[in-house]
Design an enzyme around this catalytic site. Structure first.
Site, mmCIF file in Angstrom:
data_model
loop_
_atom_site.group_PDB
_atom_site.id
_atom_site.type_symbol
_atom_site.label_atom_id
_atom_site.label_comp_id
_atom_site.label_asym_id
_atom_site.label_seq_id
_atom_site.Cartn_x
_atom_site.Cartn_y
_atom_site.Cartn_z
ATOM 1 C CG PHE A 1 -1.085 69.175 -7.182
ATOM 2 C CD1 PHE A 1 -1.727 68.591 -6.350
ATOM 3 C CD2 PHE A 1 -1.032 68.939 -8.480
ATOM 4 C CE1 PHE A 1 -2.210 67.232 -6.668
ATOM 5 C CE2 PHE A 1 -1.249 67.725 -8.814
ATOM 6 C CZ PHE A 1 -1.871 66.765 -7.978
ATOM 7 C CG LEU A 2 -3.241 76.705 -7.897
ATOM 8 C CD1 LEU A 2 -4.099 77.695 -6.920
ATOM 9 C CD2 LEU A 2 -3.209 77.613 -9.189
ATOM 10 C CG PHE B 1 2.577 71.276 4.578
ATOM 11 C CD1 PHE B 1 3.201 72.018 3.263
ATOM 12 C CD2 PHE B 1 1.179 71.448 4.230
ATOM 13 C CE1 PHE B 1 2.568 72.993 2.507
ATOM 14 C CE2 PHE B 1 0.509 72.420 3.545
ATOM 15 C CZ PHE B 1 1.058 73.167 2.586
ATOM 16 C CE LYS C 1 -16.563 85.183 -9.529
ATOM 17 N NZ LYS C 1 -16.199 83.642 -9.267
ATOM 18 C CB CYS D 1 -8.213 73.100 -0.574
ATOM 19 S SG CYS D 1 -8.181 74.272 -1.798
HETATM 20 C C1 UGA Z 1 -3.754 73.396 -0.315
HETATM 21 C C2 UGA Z 1 -2.540 72.695 -0.996
HETATM 22 O O1 UGA Z 1 -1.261 72.936 -0.145
HETATM 23 C C3 UGA Z 1 -2.445 72.836 -2.631
HETATM 24 O O2 UGA Z 1 -1.250 72.162 -3.015
HETATM 25 C C4 UGA Z 1 -3.784 72.670 -3.182
HETATM 26 O O3 UGA Z 1 -3.765 72.634 -4.514
HETATM 27 C C5 UGA Z 1 -4.877 73.217 -2.441
HETATM 28 O O4 UGA Z 1 -4.922 73.077 -1.264
HETATM 29 C C6 UGA Z 1 -6.214 73.189 -3.203
HETATM 30 O O5 UGA Z 1 -6.639 71.916 -2.889
HETATM 31 O O6 UGA Z 1 -6.811 73.635 -4.061
HETATM 32 P P1 UGA Z 1 -4.010 75.964 0.417
HETATM 33 O O7 UGA Z 1 -5.568 75.491 0.907
HETATM 34 O O8 UGA Z 1 -4.323 77.280 -0.660
HETATM 35 O O9 UGA Z 1 -3.402 74.930 -0.394
HETATM 36 O O10 UGA Z 1 -2.963 76.444 1.488
HETATM 37 P P2 UGA Z 1 -2.010 75.572 2.324
HETATM 38 O O11 UGA Z 1 -0.586 76.521 2.008
HETATM 39 O O12 UGA Z 1 -1.719 74.327 2.013
HETATM 40 O O13 UGA Z 1 -2.177 75.966 3.829
HETATM 41 C C7 UGA Z 1 -3.692 74.875 4.339
HETATM 42 C C8 UGA Z 1 -3.846 75.283 5.856
HETATM 43 O O14 UGA Z 1 -2.698 74.493 6.491
HETATM 44 C C9 UGA Z 1 -3.686 76.647 6.137
HETATM 45 O O15 UGA Z 1 -4.767 76.821 7.314
HETATM 46 C C10 UGA Z 1 -2.058 76.849 6.924
HETATM 47 O O16 UGA Z 1 -2.100 77.747 8.062
HETATM 48 C C11 UGA Z 1 -1.919 75.257 7.281
HETATM 49 N N1 UGA Z 1 -0.859 74.990 7.502
HETATM 50 C C12 UGA Z 1 0.031 74.809 6.359
HETATM 51 C C13 UGA Z 1 -0.247 74.583 8.961
HETATM 52 O O17 UGA Z 1 -0.839 74.905 9.871
HETATM 53 N N2 UGA Z 1 1.084 74.136 8.923
HETATM 54 C C14 UGA Z 1 1.698 74.209 7.528
HETATM 55 O O18 UGA Z 1 3.113 73.660 8.040
HETATM 56 C C15 UGA Z 1 1.381 74.217 6.630
#
Ligand code: UGA
Length: 438
Positions: free
Chosen positions: A152-153, A252, A35, A263
């Protein structure tokens, strides 16, 4: 400031590159020689929009470097972040902290002078206390403050999320550490991003509670979607209607095939285990986990139902495989369960994903991959939208239908509506909205 980031995975690399972009000097360390060699050669091992440009600019400016060895850089550092993996421990769902503690010991051995050690990995409540205990007992001469600063990204929006956060949570009660952390985040503070200081244990729990709440919110709307389908309501309009209430919020609330990724599945499970250990169960989250697992399987059944209840010998074309768009990440993606259900049902599964096909090949069984939606739709009995990539939002329906054997579209992300699609002669099946068989 001199910053060392231990672990150059998703969070480590994005955070390290963004801190360098703020003007700090950052060394990203990783045990994986391959990496580090790749990063030094200018290759970015993950797909994240905008990340390669930031890495390149800051390397050229001399503010970002990479190493397999933490030793020389930790000695000069003001702050050392721990951003190593915390996978679910096999068998029990607890977060595996062996990499975190190993990193902490290595850091302590190399530290010189007052240094702030920060956990950025998602770590269970009490991990900071345990790291502090290790430092106190094994390295009593070292002057180290242990801080929690969860990230929280979101994947796919990581740079914006890092640079424009809703809040920065910092768990410490050590006055010197508070000053150092203020300095680290000063560029964001000038942007008016709120720094929220609290006790370390509180900060650790905030991270889990935030992810669990978001997972629960998604799961709530997914159940309302099922109910909407049964009673003839439109879940997207329900989501909009409740989201306009500021107490609920409109984010969400997008119904779909269930949450996945690196996550939510891992963190909800870890919170459930921690809560059980403390004899204070979080039953809402236990139920969220169970509903989401079932939902992924139900999505496989939904596709089969759209194909008249039988996919044996049929060709199914999947658009999108990653757990969400703008990432190549396949971890806990709903597509994994859907593909398995279709293969078990005797279907021949063809798939296309803009970025995730290499990762998919490592986790999916007998799937045939194509170079675009039209190639995999040729002769297909159904097209299924599994991930809402931008490039699927304006499909050429006339062309698609002319290629397919049967004009069946299952839209698990609700990117279209019935009126968009039926006029082209498709049978359309959505989530929590009106579907139509011809
Ligand atoms: C999530 C959190 O949103 C971040 O704030 C956090 O930092 C991160 O986990 C972590 O702990 O590292 P992430 O897993 O990158 O981020 O993705 P999200 O955009 O939150 O989506 C997660 C899942 O939920 C995806 O499968 C997405 O398709 C689903 N989702 C999201 C839905 O089905 N509906 C929604 O309205 C939003």
């Amino acid at each position: 400031m001199r910053i060392v980031m231990i672990g150059s995975g998703y969070v480590g690399l994005v955070s390290g590159a963004c801190f360098a972009d703020f003007g700090h000097h950052v060394t990203c360390v990783d045990k994986s020689e391959a990496k580090i060699v790749a990063l030094e050669a200018g290759e970015v091992p993950i797909f994240e929009p905008g990340l390669d440009a930031i890495i390149q600019q800051n390397r050229s400016a001399g503010r970002l470097d990479f190493s397999t060895n933490l030793d020389p850089s930790v000695g000069d550092a003001d702050v050392v972040f721990i951003a190593v993996g915390t996978p679910s421990r096999r068998g029990d769902g607890h977060a595996d902290l062996s990499y975190v503690y190993a990193a902490a010991r290595e850091i302590a051995a190399a530290v010189q002078g007052f240094t702030v050690v920060v956990t950025k990995s998602t770590v269970p409540v009490g991990t900071g206390d345990e790291i502090e205990r290790i430092f106190r007992e094994e390295f009593p001469d070292k002057d180290i403050a242990v801080v929690s600063n969860p990230e929280f990204l979101r994947e796919g929006a990581a740079i914006t999320d890092f640079k424009r956060p809703d809040r920065i949570v910092i768990g410490t009660e050590d006055g010197r550490a508070i000053e150092v952390m203020r300095e680290v985040y000063r560029p964001l503070y000038l942007n008016e991003a709120p720094l929220y200081f609290c006790e370390r244990r509180t900060s650790e729990l905030i991270k889990y509670a935030a992810n669990a709440f978001l997972a629960m919110k998604i799961t709530f709307i997914n159940e309302i979607a099922d109910l909407s389908e049964k009673i003839g309501a439109d879940v997207q309009k329900v989501a909009k209607g409740i989201g306009m209430d500021k107490r609920i919020g409109d984010k969400f609330l997008h119904a779909g095939p269930g949450y996945g990724g690196s996550c939510f599945p891992k963190d909800t499970l870890a919170l459930v285990k921690t809560a059980q250990d403390f004899d204070s169960p979080v039953r809402l989250i236990e139920t969220t986990v169970a509903i989401n697992d079932n939902r992924k399987r139900a999505m496989g059944r939904k596709v089969i139902a759209a194909c008249d209840g039988d996919v044996r010998g049929k060709k199914i074309a999947l658009l999108g495989l990653t757990f969400k768009p703008n990432t190549d990440d396949m971890r806990d993606a709903p597509s994994i369960t859907i593909v398995q259900a279709l293969l078990d049902g005797g279907a021949s599964v063809h798939a296309y994903d803009p970025e995730g096909m290499d990762a998919a090949k490592a986790v999916l069984g007998a799937v045939t991959y194509g170079k675009d939606p039209y190639e995999i739709a040729a002769n297909a009995d159904a097209v299924v939208i599994v991930t809402e990539w931008e490039e699927f939002r304006a499909l050429d329906f006339t062309r698609l239908k002319s290629l397919m054997k049967a004009p069946v579209m299952v839209d698990l992300r609700n990117i279209y509506s019935l009126s968009d699609v039926v006029k082209y002669g498709f049978e359309y099946f959505a989530v929590g909205r009106k579907s139509q068989k011809q």
